[in-house]
Write a protein that holds these residues in place. Structure first.
Motif, mmCIF file in Angstrom:
data_model
loop_
_atom_site.group_PDB
_atom_site.id
_atom_site.type_symbol
_atom_site.label_atom_id
_atom_site.label_comp_id
_atom_site.label_asym_id
_atom_site.label_seq_id
_atom_site.Cartn_x
_atom_site.Cartn_y
_atom_site.Cartn_z
ATOM 1 N N ARG A 1 -7.155 2.590 -2.190
ATOM 2 C CA ARG A 1 -6.304 3.608 -2.392
ATOM 3 C C ARG A 1 -5.214 3.505 -1.059
ATOM 4 O O ARG A 1 -4.003 3.835 -1.200
ATOM 5 N N GLN A 2 -5.746 3.042 -0.018
ATOM 6 C CA GLN A 2 -4.913 2.900 1.238
ATOM 7 C C GLN A 2 -3.959 1.818 1.120
ATOM 8 O O GLN A 2 -2.928 1.937 1.510
ATOM 9 N N GLN A 3 -4.640 0.720 0.464
ATOM 10 C CA GLN A 3 -3.613 -0.446 0.370
ATOM 11 C C GLN A 3 -2.319 -0.328 -0.782
ATOM 12 O O GLN A 3 -1.319 -0.522 -0.409
ATOM 13 N N PHE A 4 -2.603 0.609 -1.927
ATOM 14 C CA PHE A 4 -1.523 0.667 -2.691
ATOM 15 C C PHE A 4 -0.929 1.968 -2.679
ATOM 16 O O PHE A 4 0.010 2.473 -3.540
ATOM 17 N N GLU A 5 -1.184 2.602 -1.608
ATOM 18 C CA GLU A 5 -0.496 4.098 -1.442
ATOM 19 C C GLU A 5 0.927 3.828 -0.673
ATOM 20 O O GLU A 5 1.155 2.976 0.107
ATOM 21 N N VAL A 6 1.873 4.438 -1.395
ATOM 22 C CA VAL A 6 3.301 4.311 -0.860
ATOM 23 C C VAL A 6 3.556 5.425 0.130
ATOM 24 O O VAL A 6 3.315 6.364 -0.120
ATOM 25 N N LYS A 7 3.977 4.727 1.280
ATOM 26 C CA LYS A 7 4.445 5.668 2.226
ATOM 27 C C LYS A 7 5.912 5.771 2.312
ATOM 28 O O LYS A 7 6.567 5.081 2.142
ATOM 29 N N ARG A 8 6.163 7.031 2.259
ATOM 30 C CA ARG A 8 7.417 7.544 2.427
ATOM 31 C C ARG A 8 8.037 7.704 3.824
ATOM 32 O O ARG A 8 7.293 8.822 4.580
ATOM 33 N N HIS A 9 9.455 7.499 4.074
ATOM 34 C CA HIS A 9 9.817 7.480 5.461
ATOM 35 C C HIS A 9 10.832 8.359 5.337
ATOM 36 O O HIS A 9 11.783 8.277 4.577
#
Length: 218
Positions: free
Chosen positions: A209-217
């Motif tokens: 889940r951490q690998q495929f989580e999309v982080k928004r800036h």
């Protein structure tokens, strides 16, 4: 007449029964104090020695010791047989089970000792049988006739059966304890294995889940 013959036959049968009963009583009196039989279980505490004593009333009498450690530590113990003069007839170290046959070298009290001095924390439980004397031999003060000798042989056979049953019962108890202990270990190992699998599964899910989580800036 037939009635007279029947009465005489009945009297003869009663006479035979009385003779057998008298032989049994004489056998008990003759063997009393001559052949000692002991079947016991003893708990030997750490750093302790437990001794048991049996009398031998003749030189060259047959002696028999059978013992087995049923529980405690590595299920081994030190054992020895000592005659009245203090001479060691037999000894063994760290023995699990043993059957010892010997002949007495002197009249008097013989000592059968079990030592747990090698253990510092664990007690040992020992089941044992002791037999000294051969009741089939004639006593100078009491002769043994053929009927008594036959009864003694039957008694010896029953004693052998009882000792064998005690031995098998002890072996069955040891094997049952071993099986229950093994089952307990397998159960705890299986639970530990299941716990480890659950932890690994949860860890893998969190990692993915951490690998495929999309982080928004922002």
């Amino acid at each position: 007449s037939k009635a007279t013959v029947s009465v005489l036959y009945w009297l003869g049968s009663m006479d035979f029964i009385m003779k057998v009963a008298l032989c049994v009583l004489c056998l008990a009196a003759a063997c009393d104090g001559y052949s000692q039989i002991t079947g016991l279980t003893v708990k030997v505490h750490p750093r302790k020695v437990e001794c048991f004593y049996e009398e031998a009333y003749g030189v060259g009498d047959k002696g028999y010791l059978h013992f087995q450690v049923t529980s405690g530590g590595a299920q081994d113990i030190d054992a020895s047989i000592t005659d009245p003069m203090g001479t060691v007839i037999w000894s063994g170290e760290r023995v699990v089970e043993e059957r010892v046959m010997f002949k007495t070298r002197a009249k008097g009290t013989h000592a059968f000792c079990f030592s747990n001095k090698m253990s510092t924390l664990t007690h040992k439980t020992v089941a044992f049988d002791i037999v000294i004397g051969d009741p089939t031999q004639s006593d100078p003060l009491h002769g043994i006739d053929p009927i008594e000798r036959s009864i003694i042989k039957v008694t010896e056979g029953l004693l052998a059966i009882r000792q064998e049953q005690s031995y098998l019962k002890t072996r069955e108890r040891i094997h049952r304890n071993t099986a229950e202990d093994t089952n307990s270990r397998v159960l705890w190992f299986s639970l530990l294995e299941i716990g480890m699998l659950l932890v690994m599964g949860v860890g893998q899910i969190v990692y993915l889940r951490q690998q495929f989580e999309v982080k928004r800036h922002i």
